[in-house]
Design a protein around this motif. Structure first.
Motif, PDB file in Angstrom:
ATOM      1  N   SER A  60       0.798  -1.225   0.000  1.00  0.00           N
ATOM      2  CA  SER A  60       0.000   0.000   0.000  1.00  0.00           C
ATOM      3  C   SER A  60       0.829   1.272   0.000  1.00  0.00           C
ATOM      4  CB  SER A  60      -0.924   0.028   1.228  1.00  0.00           C
ATOM      5  OG  SER A  60      -1.693  -1.146   1.314  1.00  0.00           O
ATOM      6  N   ARG A  61       2.114   1.185   0.414  1.00  0.00           N
ATOM      7  CA  ARG A  61       2.936   2.401   0.521  1.00  0.00           C
ATOM      8  C   ARG A  61       3.529   2.838  -0.816  1.00  0.00           C
ATOM      9  NH1 ARG A  61       1.176  -0.379   4.987  1.00  0.00           N
ATOM     10  NH2 ARG A  61       1.865   0.557   6.949  1.00  0.00           N
ATOM     11  N   ALA A  62       3.249   2.129  -1.874  1.00  0.00           N
ATOM     12  CA  ALA A  62       3.778   2.509  -3.187  1.00  0.00           C
ATOM     13  C   ALA A  62       3.232   3.864  -3.612  1.00  0.00           C
ATOM     14  CB  ALA A  62       3.410   1.457  -4.224  1.00  0.00           C
ATOM     15  N   PRO A  63       4.031   4.687  -4.308  1.00  0.00           N
ATOM     16  CA  PRO A  63       3.549   5.998  -4.757  1.00  0.00           C
ATOM     17  C   PRO A  63       2.478   5.899  -5.834  1.00  0.00           C
ATOM     18  CG  PRO A  63       5.743   5.560  -5.610  1.00  0.00           C
ATOM     19  CD  PRO A  63       5.457   4.483  -4.624  1.00  0.00           C
ATOM     20  N   PRO A  93      10.576   1.715   1.554  1.00  0.00           N
ATOM     21  CA  PRO A  93      10.065   2.268   0.301  1.00  0.00           C
ATOM     22  C   PRO A  93       9.888   1.191  -0.762  1.00  0.00           C
ATOM     23  CG  PRO A  93      12.399   2.694   0.465  1.00  0.00           C
ATOM     24  CD  PRO A  93      12.000   2.082   1.774  1.00  0.00           C
ATOM     25  N   MET A  94       9.125   1.536  -1.790  1.00  0.00           N
ATOM     26  CA  MET A  94       8.865   0.535  -2.812  1.00  0.00           C
ATOM     27  C   MET A  94       8.351   1.179  -4.090  1.00  0.00           C
ATOM     28  SD  MET A  94       5.241  -1.238  -1.930  1.00  0.00           S
ATOM     29  CE  MET A  94       5.464  -2.063  -3.500  1.00  0.00           C
ATOM     30  N   ARG A  95       8.319   0.359  -5.147  1.00  0.00           N
ATOM     31  CA  ARG A  95       7.733   0.714  -6.432  1.00  0.00           C
ATOM     32  C   ARG A  95       6.751  -0.374  -6.822  1.00  0.00           C
ATOM     33  NH1 ARG A  95       8.244   5.409  -9.956  1.00  0.00           N
ATOM     34  NH2 ARG A  95       9.732   6.689  -8.824  1.00  0.00           N
ATOM     35  N   LEU A  96       5.664   0.030  -7.463  1.00  0.00           N
ATOM     36  CA  LEU A  96       4.637  -0.885  -7.919  1.00  0.00           C
ATOM     37  C   LEU A  96       4.342  -0.542  -9.372  1.00  0.00           C
ATOM     38  CD1 LEU A  96       3.023  -3.110  -6.409  1.00  0.00           C
ATOM     39  CD2 LEU A  96       1.191  -1.449  -6.130  1.00  0.00           C
ATOM     40  N   SER A  97       4.825  -1.364 -10.299  1.00  0.00           N
ATOM     41  CA  SER A  97       4.688  -1.072 -11.727  1.00  0.00           C
ATOM     42  C   SER A  97       3.582  -1.914 -12.348  1.00  0.00           C
ATOM     43  CB  SER A  97       6.004  -1.356 -12.465  1.00  0.00           C
ATOM     44  OG  SER A  97       7.068  -0.579 -11.948  1.00  0.00           O
ATOM     45  N   LEU A  98       2.700  -1.268 -13.093  1.00  0.00           N
ATOM     46  CA  LEU A  98       1.578  -1.944 -13.732  1.00  0.00           C
ATOM     47  C   LEU A  98       2.067  -2.795 -14.904  1.00  0.00           C
ATOM     48  CD1 LEU A  98      -1.566  -2.110 -13.783  1.00  0.00           C
ATOM     49  CD2 LEU A  98      -1.499  -0.227 -15.435  1.00  0.00           C
ATOM     50  N   LEU A  99       1.566  -4.029 -14.993  1.00  0.00           N
ATOM     51  CA  LEU A  99       1.906  -4.950 -16.076  1.00  0.00           C
ATOM     52  C   LEU A  99       0.648  -5.199 -16.908  1.00  0.00           C
ATOM     53  CD1 LEU A  99       4.022  -7.522 -14.027  1.00  0.00           C
ATOM     54  CD2 LEU A  99       4.854  -5.542 -15.320  1.00  0.00           C
ATOM     55  N   ARG A 100       0.448  -4.406 -17.930  1.00  0.00           N
ATOM     56  CA  ARG A 100      -0.788  -4.487 -18.712  1.00  0.00           C
ATOM     57  C   ARG A 100      -0.871  -5.736 -19.578  1.00  0.00           C
ATOM     58  NH1 ARG A 100      -4.374  -0.687 -18.392  1.00  0.00           N
ATOM     59  NH2 ARG A 100      -3.863   1.378 -17.555  1.00  0.00           N
ATOM     60  N   ASP A 101       0.228  -6.451 -19.721  1.00  0.00           N
ATOM     61  CA  ASP A 101       0.188  -7.690 -20.496  1.00  0.00           C
ATOM     62  C   ASP A 101      -0.158  -8.901 -19.629  1.00  0.00           C
ATOM     63  OD1 ASP A 101       2.536  -7.606 -19.054  1.00  0.00           O
ATOM     64  OD2 ASP A 101       3.776  -8.463 -20.641  1.00  0.00           O
ATOM     65  N   ARG A 102      -0.481  -8.671 -18.345  1.00  0.00           N
ATOM     66  CA  ARG A 102      -0.825  -9.759 -17.427  1.00  0.00           C
ATOM     67  C   ARG A 102      -2.215  -9.511 -16.836  1.00  0.00           C
ATOM     68  NH1 ARG A 102       4.200 -12.355 -14.313  1.00  0.00           N
ATOM     69  NH2 ARG A 102       5.743 -12.215 -15.993  1.00  0.00           N
ATOM     70  N   ALA A 103      -3.181 -10.240 -17.340  1.00  0.00           N
ATOM     71  CA  ALA A 103      -4.545 -10.086 -16.846  1.00  0.00           C
ATOM     72  C   ALA A 103      -4.693 -10.746 -15.477  1.00  0.00           C
ATOM     73  CB  ALA A 103      -5.535 -10.698 -17.833  1.00  0.00           C
ATOM     74  N   CYS A 104      -5.481 -10.127 -14.608  1.00  0.00           N
ATOM     75  CA  CYS A 104      -5.747 -10.659 -13.270  1.00  0.00           C
ATOM     76  C   CYS A 104      -7.246 -10.656 -12.993  1.00  0.00           C
ATOM     77  CB  CYS A 104      -5.045  -9.813 -12.204  1.00  0.00           C
ATOM     78  SG  CYS A 104      -3.248  -9.971 -12.196  1.00  0.00           S
ATOM     79  N   VAL A 105      -7.672 -11.554 -12.119  1.00  0.00           N
ATOM     80  CA  VAL A 105      -9.064 -11.594 -11.664  1.00  0.00           C
ATOM     81  C   VAL A 105      -9.204 -10.692 -10.447  1.00  0.00           C
ATOM     82  CG1 VAL A 105     -10.902 -13.069 -10.752  1.00  0.00           C
ATOM     83  CG2 VAL A 105      -9.343 -13.954 -12.516  1.00  0.00           C
TER      84      VAL A 105
END
Length: 259
Positions: A60-63, A93-105
């Motif tokens: 949750s702490r990702a920007p 600290p952390m980073r959270l990068s979106l992976l649009r080529d990986r579908a999730c439920v």
């Protein structure tokens, strides 16, 4: 079925969460899960499970926040002494990068007595433009400003990168340099983590340079001062004072101010 899945998910967190070492850097790809906590507005939190260890992490702490339709690349440090407010080991600290080529439920879990984390205004929020900025003191020397990015993205993160952009633009506008060179980088070397191997697109280097150059122009830096270039596979730079992680420092754009 959903209740059983949630029970298995969090049994894993309780059993294996203690195996996560404090201060250790974690990197993995996973589908995000939302915990619908009820301690006021924006108190809900996000979780992700390391596919290799089964440990559940509180991300949750990702920007930036995830889109629960897609996977995320999680990169962050285990926070020392952090309370379990969501049902996972806290990364910060952390980073959270979106992976649009990986579908999730989509998965939503109830609060289950977890309070979540109340929203707090980031400490590095940009001040309104009517508040005077302190100009850099002469003599002016060549200086480089760094902007870091999520994996394969050229997006400047609100309440993170805009603070750094404000600092760079103020320095440039207040000191009349000879030229400003913006270099966009892409990491073309394979980056192996639990759950996948990642390589940034070549064109992301130019996209990052153009994004930063355009932001500088909009913030008052004369267009004729700015030039852009691209490069690949840079070494990490310091992340001290940025609240960021080493790998993100390779996915960057440099603003070089030449006097």
């Amino acid at each position: 079925m959903k209740t059983a899945a949630a029970a298995i998910f969090f049994a894993s967190a309780v059993v294996s969460g203690a195996l996560a070492e404090t201060g250790e850097l974690k990197a993995f790809a996973a589908c995000p899960v939302y915990r619908d906590t009820d301690d006021g507005i924006k108190s809900g939190c996000w979780l992700a499970t390391d596919p290799e260890t089964g440990i559940v992490y509180d991300v949750s702490r990702a920007p930036t926040k995830p889109d629960w339709n897609f996977g995320v690349l999680v990169e962050g440090y285990v926070e020392e002494g952090a309370a379990d407010t969501c049902g996972g080991v806290v990364l910060n600290p952390m980073r959270l990068s979106l992976l649009r080529d990986r579908a999730c439920v989509r998965r939503v879990l109830p609060a289950e007595d977890y309070p979540g984390v109340k929203f707090r205004l980031p400490g590095r929020t940009v001040q309104p433009l009517y508040i005077p900025r302190k100009p850099p003191e002469p003599p002016h020397e060549d200086v480089t400003f760094n902007l870091f990015f999520d994996y394969n993205r050229d997006f400047l993160v609100y309440q993170l990168d805009d603070y750094l952009m404000d600092d760079a633009a103020n320095h440039i506008v207040s000191s009349s340099p000879k030229k400003v060179t913006v270099t966009g980088y892409a990491v073309r070397e394979p980056y192996e983590v639990a759950g996948g191997v990642f390589v940034e697109k070549e064109e992301i280097a130019k996209a990052r340079a153009e994004t930063v150059a355009e932001a500088l122009r909009r913030m008052g830096v004369p267009a004729e001062l700015i030039s852009i270039r691209t490069a690949f596979n840079p070494e990490p730079v310091t992340t001290e004072g940025t609240g960021d992680i080493p790998e993100a420092s390779r996915r960057r754009a440099d603003i070089f101010v030449d006097y």
